[in-house]
Every structure is written in structure tokens, then in C-alpha cells.
Motif scaffolding. Structure first.
Motif, PDB file in Angstrom:
ATOM      1  N   ALA A  21      -4.430   7.890   4.879  1.00  0.00           N
ATOM      2  CA  ALA A  21      -5.646   7.857   4.083  1.00  0.00           C
ATOM      3  C   ALA A  21      -5.302   6.472   2.885  1.00  0.00           C
ATOM      4  CB  ALA A  21      -6.036   8.885   3.280  1.00  0.00           C
ATOM      5  N   GLY A  22      -3.959   6.628   2.684  1.00  0.00           N
ATOM      6  CA  GLY A  22      -3.465   5.530   1.568  1.00  0.00           C
ATOM      7  C   GLY A  22      -3.395   4.101   2.200  1.00  0.00           C
ATOM      8  N   ALA A  25       0.894  -1.223  -0.087  1.00  0.00           N
ATOM      9  CA  ALA A  25      -0.114   0.137  -0.159  1.00  0.00           C
ATOM     10  C   ALA A  25       0.862   1.163  -0.181  1.00  0.00           C
ATOM     11  CB  ALA A  25      -0.931   0.195   1.235  1.00  0.00           C
ATOM     12  N   SER A  26       1.917   1.395   0.777  1.00  0.00           N
ATOM     13  CA  SER A  26       3.023   2.452   0.732  1.00  0.00           C
ATOM     14  C   SER A  26       3.586   2.704  -0.547  1.00  0.00           C
ATOM     15  CB  SER A  26       4.080   2.150   1.785  1.00  0.00           C
ATOM     16  OG  SER A  26       3.221   2.232   3.040  1.00  0.00           O
ATOM     17  N   GLU A  84       1.398   7.170  -6.746  1.00  0.00           N
ATOM     18  CA  GLU A  84       0.308   8.025  -6.935  1.00  0.00           C
ATOM     19  C   GLU A  84       0.906   9.436  -6.536  1.00  0.00           C
ATOM     20  OE1 GLU A  84      -3.730   7.125  -6.725  1.00  0.00           O
ATOM     21  OE2 GLU A  84      -2.997   4.837  -6.701  1.00  0.00           O
ATOM     22  N   LYS A  85       1.362   9.502  -4.960  1.00  0.00           N
ATOM     23  CA  LYS A  85       1.818  10.750  -4.576  1.00  0.00           C
ATOM     24  C   LYS A  85       3.234  10.701  -4.068  1.00  0.00           C
ATOM     25  CE  LYS A  85      -2.982  11.620  -2.839  1.00  0.00           C
ATOM     26  NZ  LYS A  85      -3.455  13.071  -3.457  1.00  0.00           N
ATOM     27  N   PRO A  86       4.178  11.197  -4.627  1.00  0.00           N
ATOM     28  CA  PRO A  86       5.565  11.019  -4.573  1.00  0.00           C
ATOM     29  C   PRO A  86       5.984  11.544  -3.059  1.00  0.00           C
ATOM     30  CG  PRO A  86       5.445  11.575  -6.699  1.00  0.00           C
ATOM     31  CD  PRO A  86       4.110  11.570  -5.875  1.00  0.00           C
ATOM     32  N   ASN A  87       5.149  12.708  -2.661  1.00  0.00           N
ATOM     33  CA  ASN A  87       5.530  13.404  -1.327  1.00  0.00           C
ATOM     34  C   ASN A  87       4.233  13.543  -0.409  1.00  0.00           C
ATOM     35  OD1 ASN A  87       7.054  14.794   0.445  1.00  0.00           O
ATOM     36  ND2 ASN A  87       7.026  16.504  -0.552  1.00  0.00           N
ATOM     37  N   PRO A  88       3.624  12.438   0.401  1.00  0.00           N
ATOM     38  CA  PRO A  88       2.436  12.615   0.734  1.00  0.00           C
ATOM     39  C   PRO A  88       2.599  13.135   2.008  1.00  0.00           C
ATOM     40  CG  PRO A  88       3.117  10.412   0.977  1.00  0.00           C
ATOM     41  CD  PRO A  88       4.151  11.131   0.024  1.00  0.00           C
ATOM     42  N   SER A  89       1.559  13.997   2.552  1.00  0.00           N
ATOM     43  CA  SER A  89       1.582  14.362   3.938  1.00  0.00           C
ATOM     44  C   SER A  89       0.939  13.350   4.870  1.00  0.00           C
ATOM     45  CB  SER A  89       0.400  15.294   4.220  1.00  0.00           C
ATOM     46  OG  SER A  89      -1.099  14.907   3.822  1.00  0.00           O
ATOM     47  N   ASP A  90       1.059  13.426   5.931  1.00  0.00           N
ATOM     48  CA  ASP A  90       0.755  12.396   7.124  1.00  0.00           C
ATOM     49  C   ASP A  90      -0.715  11.911   6.921  1.00  0.00           C
ATOM     50  OD1 ASP A  90       3.368  12.789   8.067  1.00  0.00           O
ATOM     51  OD2 ASP A  90       2.538  13.458  10.162  1.00  0.00           O
TER      52      ASP A  90
END
Length: 154
Positions: A129-130, A111-112, A118-124
Motif C-alpha cells: 500500500a505504501g 516512498a520506502s 510512519e510505520k517502522p515495522n510494516p506488514s507486506d
């Protein structure tokens, strides 16, 4: 009724003679000998069977093998490189000690990876959510979030 189905798993083609409605998870484990994806709930609710379909994380326990034949499938064994080096997410999980019993580990890692595709620099919040489809009872959630943040910086 069994038919011959060609699957593309971890960059290689595999032919399997199975009932087309067999869950992909069973084929991955029983026919191809891949042990990364685990059987957890069998209802696509726990995340233990997570694999990547065309780079996106999804459970493999309820998808019929005939549907999966149309996709590029990546399992935990297919991460990393041909020299045996870990994928950046796997390395970050090791460094952050983001595993305890390990049963959910496949799902959390896959999942990570899907999230970072999809989102190379995701927020917490985006990381939380991911990873919502992954059940972990060991309490490593804070370490998992740190590991995903670390992997996103690599």
C-alpha cells in the motif's frame, strides 16, 4: 514573474529566483542540480519524482515551488549521513538487488523511507500500500518488499 524563494533541501537553505508556480521537480533538477528525482509522467502518477516533504513521501512534479518553501524537502541525495554512508533503505535495496533499470528507483526508495517514517515495522500489505504510487515495469516488486522488510529490521 520571477521571485526569490528560499527552499530548505537536504538540510541546507537555497535561494532560487523562479516563477512561484514552477514545479518543484524542475527547480530541484535544473536550479539545484539534484538528479535523484526524475521526470516520469508529469502527472504525479508514476512516482519517479518522489521526494520527502517533512518526512512524508510525495511526488514533486506538480507541487508549485512556492508551496514547497514551507516544508523540509529531502531528496535521494539527502539520505544517508555526512560520512557518505547509505541510509538503511538504500543499503537494503543494494543487498536485496531491488533495482533493475533504475528509473523507478528514486521513487521506490523515497516512498520506502516515507513509509518507514510512519510505520517502522510494516506488514507486506502495508508495504504494498505504501508503494502503490510507484510504477516499476522491471518486475523487482518482490525484491523491493524484501528490502523494505530488511530496512525495517535495522
Amino acid at each position: 514573474m520571477k521571485i526569490l524563494i528560499t527552499l530548505r533541501v537536504n538540510g541546507k537553505e537555497h535561494e532560487v529566483n523562479v516563477d512561484p508556480q514552477t514545479p518543484l521537480l524542475y527547480v530541484l533538477r535544473n536550479n539545484l542540480g539534484l538528479k535523484g528525482p526524475k521526470f516520469g509522467c508529469g502527472l504525479s502518477q508514476c512516482g519517479a519524482c518522489m521526494v520527502l516533504f517533512d518526512g512524508k513521501a510525495n511526488p514533486s512534479c506538480l507541487i508549485a515551488v512556492e508551496r514547497a518553501a514551507e516544508m523540509e524537502i529531502t531528496t535521494l541525495e539527502g539520505l544517508g549521513d555526512e560520512n557518505g554512508n547509505l541510509h538503511k533503505v538504500q543499503q537494503a535495496f543494494v543487498e536485496e538487488q531491488a533495482a533493475q533499470c533504475g528509473y523507478c528507483l528514486n521513487g521506490l526508495v523515497m516512498a520506502s523511507v516515507g513509509l518507514l517514517n510512519e510505520k517502522p515495522n510494516p506488514s507486506d500489505k502495508e508495504i504494498q500500500a505504501g508503494l502503490y504510487r510507484n510504477i516499476c515495469r522491471c518486475g523487482v516488486h518482490a525484491r523491493v518488499i524484501r528490502a523494505v522488510k530488511k530496512a525495517s529490521a535495522l
